[in-house]
Design an enzyme around this catalytic site. Structure first.
Site, PDB file in Angstrom:
ATOM      1  N   SER A 125       0.804  -1.213   0.068  1.00 28.42           N
ATOM      2  CA  SER A 125       0.012  -0.065  -0.142  1.00 28.42           C
ATOM      3  C   SER A 125       0.827   1.280  -0.014  1.00 28.42           C
ATOM      4  O   SER A 125       1.594   1.597   0.981  1.00 28.42           O
ATOM      5  CB  SER A 125      -0.883   0.151   1.185  1.00 28.42           C
ATOM      6  N   HIS A 177      -0.862  -0.933  -4.302  1.00 27.49           N
ATOM      7  CA  HIS A 177      -2.306  -0.819  -3.832  1.00 27.49           C
ATOM      8  C   HIS A 177      -2.347   0.795  -3.521  1.00 27.49           C
ATOM      9  O   HIS A 177      -1.431   1.390  -2.987  1.00 27.49           O
ATOM     10  CB  HIS A 177      -2.429  -1.434  -2.649  1.00 27.49           C
ATOM     11  N   ASP A 185      -4.644   3.757  -1.797  1.00 24.38           N
ATOM     12  CA  ASP A 185      -5.951   3.967  -1.433  1.00 24.38           C
ATOM     13  C   ASP A 185      -6.215   5.224  -1.451  1.00 24.38           C
ATOM     14  O   ASP A 185      -5.674   6.382  -1.019  1.00 24.38           O
ATOM     15  CB  ASP A 185      -5.485   3.898   0.412  1.00 24.38           C
ATOM     16  N   MET A 215      -8.823   8.517  -0.988  1.00 21.87           N
ATOM     17  CA  MET A 215      -9.940   8.921  -0.069  1.00 21.87           C
ATOM     18  C   MET A 215     -10.318  10.321  -0.354  1.00 21.87           C
ATOM     19  O   MET A 215      -9.482  10.959  -0.676  1.00 21.87           O
ATOM     20  CB  MET A 215      -9.101   8.687   1.322  1.00 21.87           C
ATOM     21  N   HIS A 256      -8.143   1.651  -4.665  1.00 18.96           N
ATOM     22  CA  HIS A 256      -9.312   1.252  -3.750  1.00 18.96           C
ATOM     23  C   HIS A 256      -9.717   2.698  -3.520  1.00 18.96           C
ATOM     24  O   HIS A 256      -9.240   3.448  -2.672  1.00 18.96           O
ATOM     25  CB  HIS A 256      -8.589   0.519  -2.429  1.00 18.96           C
ATOM     26  N   MET A 258     -12.194   4.651  -1.484  1.00 24.10           N
ATOM     27  CA  MET A 258     -12.991   5.111  -0.632  1.00 24.10           C
ATOM     28  C   MET A 258     -13.605   6.502  -0.620  1.00 24.10           C
ATOM     29  O   MET A 258     -13.070   7.468   0.258  1.00 24.10           O
ATOM     30  CB  MET A 258     -12.097   4.984   1.018  1.00 24.10           C
ATOM     31  N   MET A 282     -12.127  -5.492   4.317  1.00 25.54           N
ATOM     32  CA  MET A 282     -11.353  -4.611   5.120  1.00 25.54           C
ATOM     33  C   MET A 282     -11.538  -4.978   6.404  1.00 25.54           C
ATOM     34  O   MET A 282     -12.260  -5.406   7.199  1.00 25.54           O
ATOM     35  CB  MET A 282     -12.216  -3.187   5.209  1.00 25.54           C
ATOM     36  N   ASP A 306      -7.012  -6.170   3.335  1.00 25.02           N
ATOM     37  CA  ASP A 306      -6.381  -5.045   3.761  1.00 25.02           C
ATOM     38  C   ASP A 306      -6.489  -4.412   4.949  1.00 25.02           C
ATOM     39  O   ASP A 306      -7.741  -4.214   5.404  1.00 25.02           O
ATOM     40  CB  ASP A 306      -6.872  -3.922   2.552  1.00 25.02           C
TER      41      ASP A 306
END
Length: 218
Positions: free
Chosen positions: A7, A32, A34, A36, A65, A67, A137, A175
């Protein structure tokens, strides 16, 4: 072979290209990301220019990913960025199946994620047959460095059973708090894609590859 997905939330942002290149030659891994928005989760991370730059420079497939409250928007605006996998949250949309079908027009792989408090039965059979990946998650989404929540094991086992009964082909990704202490048990439960941030990056750059291999060498 289990895919390991470091990540980038845990990497050195000021030296991101050397961080990416430190994993050159490693097999069966993704990066990966993340992503957000400060709304769906309280944190704010990568914007579009950084996502596009990472995807362009990366020696490996990029796994994003999202979010975010509006994954439809990101799916459209990033369709030419070079992302391999686009994962959005079940909790963020009303009609997940329609979004999966739309995303599949532009992304090689489409995933769906559930928060720790969302039961697996919320994922319909139709969704599981349509997606390429389900992200479980094992921490509350929003921040890195959290401790692993053991309830994820039951979810992984349930998803593995449903995958077999449906003759589906989705990867089971986990994750949050993944280390060499729980990797073996996660893989035995049914996970075939492990996301690890702090465990991989909180060491010297020349040790990154060893950290990757430690998650699948028992």
């Amino acid at each position: 072979m289990t895919i390991i997905s470091p990540s980038l939330l845990a990497c050195d942002f000021l030296n991101i290209e050397p961080e990416l290149m430190a994993f050159s030659g490693v097999k069966d891994m993704w990066f990966h990301l993340d992503i957000m928005d400060g709304h769906f989760v309280p944190n704010l991370t990568f914007g579009h220019p950084i996502i596009e730059l990472i995807a362009k420079k990366s020696p490996h497939k990029c796994d994003a990913h999202f979010m975010v409250t509006n994954p439809e928007f990101h799916g459209e605006t990033l369709k030419n960025a070079g992302l391999h996998n686009f994962t959005f949250h079940l909790e963020a949309v009303m009609d997940s199946l329609s979004l999966i079908k739309e995303l599949k027009k532009n992304y090689p792989s489409v995933g769906i994620s559930i928060k720790p408090n969302t039961p697996t039965h919320k994922l319909s059979d139709e969704i599981l047959k349509a997606v390429d990946l389900v992200l479980v998650m094992s921490v509350e989404p929003g921040f890195g460095g959290q401790s692993f929540m053991p309830s994820a094991f039951d979810k992984i086992k349930e998803l593995k059973k449903r995958r077999e009964s449906l003759k589906a082909h989705f990867q089971i990704q986990v994750d949050g708090g993944v280390t060499d202490k729980n990797a073996k048990e996660l893989i035995e439960a049914g996970a075939d894609n492990l996301v690890a941030g702090s465990y991989v990056f909180k060491t010297t750059k020349d040790n990154y590859k060893n950290k990757i291999e430690s998650l699948r060498s028992f």
